[in-house]
Design an enzyme around this catalytic site. Structure first.
Site, PDB file in Angstrom:
ATOM      1  N   ARG A 116       0.833  -1.295   0.027  1.00  0.00           N
ATOM      2  CA  ARG A 116      -0.108  -0.278  -0.567  1.00  0.00           C
ATOM      3  C   ARG A 116       0.743   1.623   0.113  1.00  0.00           C
ATOM      4  NH1 ARG A 116      -3.486  -0.427   4.416  1.00  0.00           N
ATOM      5  NH2 ARG A 116      -5.221  -1.709   2.876  1.00  0.00           N
ATOM      6  N   TYR A 117       1.961   0.917   1.519  1.00  0.00           N
ATOM      7  CA  TYR A 117       2.603   2.479   1.207  1.00  0.00           C
ATOM      8  C   TYR A 117       4.180   2.372  -0.051  1.00  0.00           C
ATOM      9  CZ  TYR A 117       0.242   3.341   5.295  1.00  0.00           C
ATOM     10  OH  TYR A 117      -0.378   3.336   5.864  1.00  0.00           O
ATOM     11  N   ARG A 120       6.986  -0.188   2.161  1.00  0.00           N
ATOM     12  CA  ARG A 120       7.113  -1.111   2.615  1.00  0.00           C
ATOM     13  C   ARG A 120       5.959  -1.951   2.461  1.00  0.00           C
ATOM     14  NH1 ARG A 120       5.337   3.912   4.618  1.00  0.00           N
ATOM     15  NH2 ARG A 120       3.921   3.993   6.148  1.00  0.00           N
ATOM     16  N   CYS A 129      -2.579 -18.931  14.572  1.00  0.00           N
ATOM     17  CA  CYS A 129      -2.398 -17.959  15.822  1.00  0.00           C
ATOM     18  C   CYS A 129      -2.242 -18.982  17.185  1.00  0.00           C
ATOM     19  CB  CYS A 129      -3.284 -17.313  16.504  1.00  0.00           C
ATOM     20  SG  CYS A 129      -3.196 -16.164  14.249  1.00  0.00           S
ATOM     21  N   CYS A 133      -7.791 -14.186  18.905  1.00  0.00           N
ATOM     22  CA  CYS A 133      -8.385 -12.865  19.085  1.00  0.00           C
ATOM     23  C   CYS A 133      -9.919 -13.280  18.655  1.00  0.00           C
ATOM     24  CB  CYS A 133      -6.996 -11.804  19.182  1.00  0.00           C
ATOM     25  SG  CYS A 133      -5.840 -11.785  19.926  1.00  0.00           S
ATOM     26  N   CYS A 136     -10.421 -10.019  16.294  1.00  0.00           N
ATOM     27  CA  CYS A 136      -9.140 -10.290  14.558  1.00  0.00           C
ATOM     28  C   CYS A 136      -9.480  -9.050  13.203  1.00  0.00           C
ATOM     29  CB  CYS A 136      -8.810 -11.262  14.701  1.00  0.00           C
ATOM     30  SG  CYS A 136      -7.662 -11.479  13.452  1.00  0.00           S
ATOM     31  N   ARG A 138      -8.736  -9.815  10.662  1.00  0.00           N
ATOM     32  CA  ARG A 138      -8.116 -10.379   9.734  1.00  0.00           C
ATOM     33  C   ARG A 138      -8.858 -11.899   9.748  1.00  0.00           C
ATOM     34  NH1 ARG A 138      -2.576  -9.891   9.800  1.00  0.00           N
ATOM     35  NH2 ARG A 138      -2.748  -7.474   8.654  1.00  0.00           N
ATOM     36  N   ASP A 301     -11.092  -1.436  13.498  1.00  0.00           N
ATOM     37  CA  ASP A 301     -11.498  -0.787  12.368  1.00  0.00           C
ATOM     38  C   ASP A 301     -12.820  -1.851  11.599  1.00  0.00           C
ATOM     39  OD1 ASP A 301     -10.344  -3.823  11.079  1.00  0.00           O
ATOM     40  OD2 ASP A 301      -8.309  -3.002  11.284  1.00  0.00           O
ATOM     41  N   ASP A 338      -7.131   3.321  10.705  1.00  0.00           N
ATOM     42  CA  ASP A 338      -6.708   2.624   9.444  1.00  0.00           C
ATOM     43  C   ASP A 338      -8.022   3.021   8.122  1.00  0.00           C
ATOM     44  OD1 ASP A 338      -5.549   1.680   7.435  1.00  0.00           O
ATOM     45  OD2 ASP A 338      -4.582  -0.147   9.080  1.00  0.00           O
ATOM     46  N   LYS A 345      -3.481   4.777   7.194  1.00  0.00           N
ATOM     47  CA  LYS A 345      -3.292   5.263   8.674  1.00  0.00           C
ATOM     48  C   LYS A 345      -3.305   6.249   8.476  1.00  0.00           C
ATOM     49  CE  LYS A 345      -1.905   0.615  10.061  1.00  0.00           C
ATOM     50  NZ  LYS A 345      -1.023   0.009   9.693  1.00  0.00           N
TER      51      LYS A 345
HETATM   52  C1  LIG Z   1      -0.630  -1.210   9.004  1.00  0.00           C
HETATM   53  C2  LIG Z   1       0.107  -1.071   7.685  1.00  0.00           C
HETATM   54  C3  LIG Z   1       1.742  -0.420   7.262  1.00  0.00           C
HETATM   55  C4  LIG Z   1       2.500  -0.758   8.500  1.00  0.00           C
HETATM   56  O1  LIG Z   1       2.753   1.294   8.818  1.00  0.00           O
HETATM   57  P1  LIG Z   1       3.232   1.891   9.695  1.00  0.00           P
HETATM   58  O2  LIG Z   1       2.723   3.257   9.773  1.00  0.00           O
HETATM   59  O3  LIG Z   1       4.331   2.051   9.334  1.00  0.00           O
HETATM   60  O4  LIG Z   1       3.466   1.242  10.922  1.00  0.00           O
HETATM   61  C5  LIG Z   1       2.332  -0.998   6.538  1.00  0.00           C
HETATM   62  N1  LIG Z   1       1.591  -1.942   5.466  1.00  0.00           N
HETATM   63  C6  LIG Z   1       0.236  -2.154   5.517  1.00  0.00           C
HETATM   64  C7  LIG Z   1      -1.109  -2.470   4.665  1.00  0.00           C
HETATM   65  C8  LIG Z   1      -0.503  -1.232   6.558  1.00  0.00           C
HETATM   66  O5  LIG Z   1      -1.645  -1.749   7.005  1.00  0.00           O
HETATM   67  S1  SF4 Z   2      -5.527 -10.453  15.910  1.00  0.00           S
HETATM   68 FE1  SF4 Z   2      -5.459 -12.229  15.137  1.00  0.00          FE
HETATM   69  S2  SF4 Z   2      -3.767 -12.771  13.689  1.00  0.00           S
HETATM   70 FE2  SF4 Z   2      -3.401 -11.458  15.225  1.00  0.00          FE
HETATM   71  S3  SF4 Z   2      -2.582 -12.922  16.521  1.00  0.00           S
HETATM   72 FE3  SF4 Z   2      -5.040 -12.608  17.236  1.00  0.00          FE
HETATM   73  S4  SF4 Z   2      -5.908 -13.963  15.562  1.00  0.00           S
HETATM   74 FE4  SF4 Z   2      -4.173 -13.713  15.345  1.00  0.00          FE
END
Ligand SMILES: *Cc1c(COP(=O)(O)O)cnc(C)c1O
Ligand code: SF4
Length: 377
Positions: A116-117, A120, A129, A133, A136, A138, A301, A338, A345
């Site tokens: 996305r950025y 990174r 996991c 959680c 979560c 995801r 989110d 986010d 973010k």
């Molecule tokens: C959160 C995130 C990051 C990391 O963000 P930082 O602000 O650098 O910690 C990088 N890529 C994605 C897709 C993210 O959601």
């Molecule tokens: S938040 Fe989601 S991905 Fe992170 S440790 Fe918990 S269950 Fe796993």
């Protein structure tokens, strides 16, 4: 100063030997995953019992005996319990929610990767996991064996990073990367160290909280052997509540830090868990004692089924205002949302600016006093 203490053991595990208890394989094998097992350990509410069954195929339950010990069995609203035990709120879809709120799939140039950025990428290594959680973000992937990265996908993702020179920082994520063996983690760091333009790698893990025993000497050895001038490795973790800071967690953090690896914490702001400034202050003080830097407080989110955890942004801002001043600046993280559609973010900052040019700059300080600043430009 409150003492950092060892996690209490549920009486059910009283006869487990100290060696077994400290062995992450034992902890992993004895995770509590069924309604029957959990109901013999805690008095379940009707809501919890129904939710465990209803969510079995969607986002199953798994709680390590270690983490279970942190639950106060007398308190139906225990903040640790809320994170670990399913509730019917997870079956509801709230306005605005969707399965992939951050469009992580949309910004995926290769399987198992979100870019996305410019500099990174997020690399998904696996979908398991130690604990699942309940909040979560995801859920659509995590714990679902069908969506786990195929064999060879990780190689494709690494290939993409190799041919994309703008990528300087690789966030090794999941699920939880510590669900992989130390050998597989070493192979990932080996591949990343080999790529000239990759400068930093972050490994995102909640095992420090849910299964600190997994952070063993072998993992520390892997970190130590790949920390170099070519590749700097950081650990990103996820403590949400002061009670999660135990001697077991302290020891696990110490092994990582002794391997020359800094640790940053990303707390998620969660209703009924940490949506009060005294709780966040207590947590962040304890994190500093573990030499863990509070990095982000994340606004939950719009993942589906976590509406009962979401906290109004106004509350988040008020908590942030309460941190600044009473708490060492080292303990003050950034509060971020986010944005949907992959907007990224954005920091949310308490209202410190009262006026700006063409007026004088005027600020509200941490005590609420209004003070003007001449010469602020
Ligand atoms: C959160 C995130 C990051 C990391 O963000 P930082 O602000 O650098 O910690 C990088 N890529 C994605 C897709 C993210 O959601
Ligand atoms: S938040 Fe989601 S991905 Fe992170 S440790 Fe918990 S269950 Fe796993």
């Amino acid at each position: 100063m409150t003492r950092i203490e060892s996690a209490p053991r549920h009486p059910h595990y009283a006869s487990v030997s100290a060696d077994e208890w400290a062995d992450w394989r034992w902890q992993q094998q004895h995770r509590v995953t069924s309604r029957q097992a959990l109901s013999s350990l805690l008095t379940l509410s009707a809501d919890e019992a129904e939710a465990i069954d209803a969510l079995e195929d969607r986002f199953r339950m798994a709680i390590t005996p270690y983490y279970l010990g942190l639950i106060d069995p007398e308190d139906p609203h225990c903040p640790i319990r809320r994170q670990a035990v399913p509730s019917l709120g997870e079956l509801r879809v709230w306005p605005g929610e969707r399965p992939d709120p951050l469009a992580e799939e949309l910004h995926s140039p290769a399987p198992g990767l979100t870019h996305r950025y410019p500099d990174r990428v997020l690399l998904y290594t696996n979908h398991n996991c130690a604990m699942y959680c309940r909040f979560c973000t995801r859920k659509r992937k995590v714990s679902d064996p069908d969506s786990a990265p195929r064999k060879g996908e990780l190689d494709e993702a690494i290939e993409y990073i190799r041919r994309t020179p703008s990528v300087k920082d690789v966030i090794v994520s999941g699920g939880d990367p510590l669900s992989l063996s130390n050998e597989r983690l070493a192979a990932i760091f080996e591949a990343l160290s080999d790529i000239e333009h990759v400068e930093t790698a972050r490994i995102g893990t909640r095992n420090l909280v849910t299964l600190p025993q997994r952070v063993d000497a072998g993992f520390a050895e892997v970190l130590k052997s790949y920390q170099s001038r070519r590749l700097a490795i950081w650990v990103m973790t996820h403590f949400n509540h002061p009670r999660e800071v135990t001697t077991e967690a302290w020891d696990a953090c110490d092994r990582i830090l002794t391997a020359g690896t800094p640790i940053q914490n990303q707390m998620v702001l969660l209703a009924g868990v940490n949506d009060r400034s005294d709780v966040v202050i207590d947590l962040n003080r304890r994190l500093l004692r573990m030499r863990v830097k509070p990095y982000y407080i994340l606004h939950a989110d719009l993942e589906e089924g976590i509406g009962h955890f979401r906290v109004p942004i106004a509350t988040g801002k008020a908590i942030m205002a309460d941190l600044r001043g009473p708490l060492s600046g080292l303990g003050v993280p950034q509060y971020v949302v986010d944005l949907p559609e992959g907007g990224g973010k954005v920091p949310v900052i308490p209202d410190y600016e009262l006026s700006r040019p063409p007026e004088d700059w005027r600020f509200r300080n941490w005590q609420g006093r209004s003070i003007s600043l001449r010469g602020g430009g």
